[in-house]
Motif scaffolding. Structure first.
Motif, short mmCIF file in Angstrom:
data_model
loop_
_atom_site.label_atom_id
_atom_site.label_comp_id
_atom_site.label_asym_id
_atom_site.label_seq_id
_atom_site.Cartn_x
_atom_site.Cartn_y
_atom_site.Cartn_z
N ALA A 1 0.84 -1.20 0.00
CA ALA A 1 0.00 0.00 0.00
C ALA A 1 0.87 1.26 0.00
CB ALA A 1 -0.94 0.00 1.20
N GLN A 2 1.94 1.24 0.78
CA GLN A 2 2.85 2.39 0.82
C GLN A 2 3.59 2.55 -0.50
OE1 GLN A 2 5.50 2.37 4.18
NE2 GLN A 2 3.84 1.87 5.61
N ALA A 3 3.96 1.44 -1.12
CA ALA A 3 4.64 1.51 -2.43
C ALA A 3 3.72 2.16 -3.46
CB ALA A 3 5.06 0.13 -2.88
N ASP A 4 2.46 1.77 -3.45
CA ASP A 4 1.49 2.36 -4.37
C ASP A 4 1.37 3.86 -4.13
OD1 ASP A 4 -0.59 2.23 -6.41
OD2 ASP A 4 -1.98 2.63 -4.75
N ARG A 5 1.27 4.25 -2.86
CA ARG A 5 1.17 5.68 -2.53
C ARG A 5 2.43 6.43 -2.94
NH1 ARG A 5 -1.53 3.76 1.85
NH2 ARG A 5 0.26 3.82 3.24
N TYR B 1 3.42 -1.63 -13.91
CA TYR B 1 2.46 -0.86 -13.11
C TYR B 1 1.07 -1.49 -13.20
CZ TYR B 1 -0.14 3.19 -11.34
OH TYR B 1 -0.96 4.01 -10.63
N ARG B 2 0.68 -1.87 -14.40
CA ARG B 2 -0.64 -2.51 -14.56
C ARG B 2 -0.73 -3.78 -13.71
NH1 ARG B 2 -3.32 -0.05 -18.74
NH2 ARG B 2 -2.06 0.78 -20.44
N GLU B 3 0.32 -4.59 -13.73
CA GLU B 3 0.32 -5.84 -12.97
C GLU B 3 0.29 -5.56 -11.47
OE1 GLU B 3 0.04 -9.80 -12.16
OE2 GLU B 3 -0.16 -8.83 -14.11
N ALA B 4 1.08 -4.60 -11.01
CA ALA B 4 1.08 -4.25 -9.59
C ALA B 4 -0.30 -3.76 -9.17
CB ALA B 4 2.14 -3.18 -9.32
N HIS B 5 -0.92 -2.96 -10.01
CA HIS B 5 -2.26 -2.44 -9.71
C HIS B 5 -3.27 -3.58 -9.62
CE1 HIS B 5 -5.49 0.50 -9.64
NE2 HIS B 5 -6.10 -0.22 -10.55
N THR B 6 -3.19 -4.52 -10.53
CA THR B 6 -4.09 -5.68 -10.52
C THR B 6 -3.90 -6.50 -9.24
OG1 THR B 6 -4.11 -5.78 -12.93
CG2 THR B 6 -4.72 -7.79 -11.76
N ILE B 7 -2.66 -6.72 -8.85
CA ILE B 7 -2.40 -7.47 -7.62
C ILE B 7 -2.94 -6.70 -6.41
CG2 ILE B 7 -0.59 -8.34 -6.07
CD1 ILE B 7 1.07 -8.92 -8.66
N HIS C 1 -5.58 -8.02 -3.78
CA HIS C 1 -5.29 -8.01 -2.35
C HIS C 1 -6.43 -7.35 -1.57
CE1 HIS C 1 -3.27 -7.74 1.43
NE2 HIS C 1 -3.40 -6.43 1.43
N ASP C 2 -6.97 -6.27 -2.11
CA ASP C 2 -8.10 -5.59 -1.45
C ASP C 2 -9.31 -6.52 -1.31
OD1 ASP C 2 -6.56 -3.32 -1.27
OD2 ASP C 2 -7.52 -2.30 -2.97
N ARG C 3 -9.43 -7.48 -2.23
CA ARG C 3 -10.52 -8.45 -2.16
C ARG C 3 -10.13 -9.69 -1.36
NH1 ARG C 3 -10.43 -7.22 -7.75
NH2 ARG C 3 -9.59 -9.28 -8.17
N GLY C 4 -8.90 -9.69 -0.82
CA GLY C 4 -8.42 -10.84 -0.05
C GLY C 4 -7.99 -12.01 -0.89
N LEU D 1 2.11 -10.34 -3.39
CA LEU D 1 2.49 -9.01 -2.90
C LEU D 1 3.97 -8.71 -3.19
CD1 LEU D 1 0.56 -8.92 0.50
CD2 LEU D 1 -0.12 -7.92 -1.71
N ARG D 2 4.81 -9.72 -3.06
CA ARG D 2 6.22 -9.54 -3.39
C ARG D 2 6.37 -9.18 -4.87
NH1 ARG D 2 10.05 -11.39 -6.05
NH2 ARG D 2 8.95 -13.20 -6.81
#
Length: 191
Positions: A100-104, A138-144, A148-151, A158-159
């Protein structure tokens, strides 16, 4: 001049004009393929036809040219790099928070550079103009992150997201110094 000569001249002019239009079209296609790389193929695959996809890519370039992208001061670049290192170190103990911090941090870096940060698709579209080679990361990280938000994402997922975020992060960080410095050098050389 005879009618036959006039018709012959008109035919030659029309053939030359058609050849010039075709050459321009193929040169533009080649330029777009080189500039956008895998994003070119992705855009063409998602479109009804190649010409419409190419027009969309040219429009992205126009929108991107209206952005006021800013270079990063060396101190700012160093701060971002230190923050990235800190986030990576936190991954071992708290992978959820680190992603989450990486995304921010990536979003903050985009904003600092002058990219809009609202609307993921708009972000990706504008990033594709200068960061097409790393945009799939970026697209792949966003999808992951969404999974993750959906569990639905494992720690290994995440790695992988962290690795993908890092790829775009490093590209944005390096590009902010190199390209803008090159621009200043060209501007000073033109004086």
């Amino acid at each position: 001049m005879s009618t036959g000569t006039i018709i012959g001249v008109i035919v030659v002019v029309l053939v030359v004009a058609a050849a010039a239009v075709l050459l321009r079209y193929f040169l533009q296609r080649k330029r777009l393929q080189e500039k956008f790389g895998p994003e070119y193929e992705r855009t063409v695959a998602q479109s009804d036809n190649r010409m419409a996809a190419e027009r969309a890519l040219v429009e992205r370039e126009r929108e991107h040219s209206r952005l006021e992208l800013r270079p990063l001061a060396p101190g700012t670049r160093d701060t971002y790099a230190r923050n990235w290192t800190r986030i990576q170190e936190q991954f071992v103990d708290a992978p959820d928070g680190a992603v989450a911090q990486a995304d921010r941090l990536v979003t903050d870096l985009m904003a600092e550079r002058g990219y809009p940060t609202e609307g993921y698709e708009s972000q990706a579209s504008l990033l594709s103009v200068e960061h097409a080679r790393t945009l799939d990361n970026y697209r792949e990280a966003h999808t992951i992150s969404e999974r993750h938000d959906r569990g639905e994402a494992s720690t290994e997922d995440l790695r992988t997201a962290m690795v993908h975020y890092r790829t775009l992060f490093e590209d944005l960080l390096a590009n902010g110094a190199d390209r803008d410095g090159d621009r200043r050098d060209r501007a000073e050389g033109a004086r």
